[in-house]
Every structure is written in C-alpha cells, then in structure tokens.
Design an enzyme around this catalytic site. Structure first.
Site, PDB file in Angstrom:
ATOM      1  N   ASN A  68       0.835  -1.193   0.000  1.00  0.00           N
ATOM      2  CA  ASN A  68       0.000   0.000   0.000  1.00  0.00           C
ATOM      3  C   ASN A  68       0.871   1.246   0.000  1.00  0.00           C
ATOM      4  OD1 ASN A  68       0.715  -0.656   2.754  1.00  0.00           O
ATOM      5  ND2 ASN A  68      -0.899   0.707   3.495  1.00  0.00           N
ATOM      6  N   CYS A  95      -4.245   0.465  -2.320  1.00  0.00           N
ATOM      7  CA  CYS A  95      -4.084  -0.733  -1.489  1.00  0.00           C
ATOM      8  C   CYS A  95      -3.046  -1.674  -2.091  1.00  0.00           C
ATOM      9  CB  CYS A  95      -5.415  -1.473  -1.373  1.00  0.00           C
ATOM     10  SG  CYS A  95      -6.708  -0.535  -0.556  1.00  0.00           S
ATOM     11  N   GLU A 134      -3.225  -4.864  -2.531  1.00  0.00           N
ATOM     12  CA  GLU A 134      -3.811  -5.832  -3.441  1.00  0.00           C
ATOM     13  C   GLU A 134      -3.963  -5.267  -4.846  1.00  0.00           C
ATOM     14  OE1 GLU A 134      -4.679  -4.863  -0.371  1.00  0.00           O
ATOM     15  OE2 GLU A 134      -6.306  -6.129   0.375  1.00  0.00           O
ATOM     16  N   CYS A 142     -10.312  -4.795   1.326  1.00  0.00           N
ATOM     17  CA  CYS A 142     -11.432  -3.855   1.335  1.00  0.00           C
ATOM     18  C   CYS A 142     -12.379  -4.163   0.170  1.00  0.00           C
ATOM     19  CB  CYS A 142     -10.919  -2.414   1.254  1.00  0.00           C
ATOM     20  SG  CYS A 142     -10.279  -1.930  -0.369  1.00  0.00           S
ATOM     21  N   CYS A 202     -10.915  -3.540  -3.379  1.00  0.00           N
ATOM     22  CA  CYS A 202      -9.988  -4.600  -3.802  1.00  0.00           C
ATOM     23  C   CYS A 202     -10.740  -5.869  -4.179  1.00  0.00           C
ATOM     24  CB  CYS A 202      -8.966  -4.890  -2.704  1.00  0.00           C
ATOM     25  SG  CYS A 202      -7.762  -3.553  -2.520  1.00  0.00           S
TER      26      CYS A 202
END
Length: 128
Positions: free
Chosen positions: A42, A53, A55, A86, A89
């Site tokens: 991140n 993020c 991911e 989240c 993502c």
C-alpha cells in the site's frame, strides 16, 4: 507455488509500504493463472482518496505484465491478523478472475494461514 511462499512474498512486500498517515502497512502477492507472482504494497497520499491498497498495486503489476486471470492473493499486515481486503480490492479481484470460487484469498492468522474463496468474501458480486 504453495501458499506459504505466497505469504512470505506478501510479508516482504509489506516492508516497502508507504503509510506515514495510517501507520498500517500491508503487502500482497498475487498469483496469476500461469503460476507467476506479482507483489505490491500500500502507498498513501495526504489526499486519502488517492491511497492505493497493496492488493490493487499487485494486481496492477500483473496486468502490466499481460496477465488477466488471478488464482490467489496473499495479504499480510504486521498490524493485524486476518487482514481482509477492502471492498474496492474485492471488486478488482472479481474483475480479473474466471470465477469467484476459483480465487483463493490467503490471510495470516497468528502462525497459521486462513484461506477463503473470493466468493465467500464477496457474495453477490457484479460485473458488466
């Protein structure tokens, strides 16, 4: 590649996190359908909406390498066990899979790994 190796790469990526505001470091490692892996961490911005993020950073690296199907995503934070992705993502993961049941989300919970399918974490997903 086994999930322990995938998690190890996510843990390494978390060390590169740029999170001066939240102090919440996250690393991720994405495995594409051909077994290749891509990491991301991140990185924050003082305009919080511009934060990326781990991911999505890792998935972006996979896309830049020409990969379009993900099979697994390992997510790690030294700040929290069982660090789930989240909603944004989860939606991006859904975009780059054949089937939500075919994508494993690997999380660290203490000394153990916990594996969910994307379908478990993102029921009733949507696409165009």
């Amino acid at each position: 590649m086994n999930y322990d190796d995938l998690m190890q790469k996510a843990m390494e990526a978390s060390k590169n996190s740029y999170s001066p505001y939240s102090k919440f470091a996250v690393g991720a490692c994405v495995m594409a359908d051909d077994g290749s892996t891509f990491t991301g961490c991140n990185f924050e911005n003082s305009s919080f909406g511009m934060t990326i993020c781990a991911e999505r950073n890792a998935i972006g690296s996979a896309i830049a390498a020409g990969k379009r199907i993900i099979k697994a995503v390992a997510i790690y934070s030294p700040n929290q066990d069982n660090c789930v992705p989240c909603g944004a993502c989860r939606q991006v993961m859904h975009e780059f899979c054949k089937n939500d049941n075919d994508v494993d989300i690997v999380l660290k919970n203490g000394d153990e790994l916990k594996v969910y399918t994307l379908a478990q974490l993102f029921p009733e997903s949507f696409s165009m």
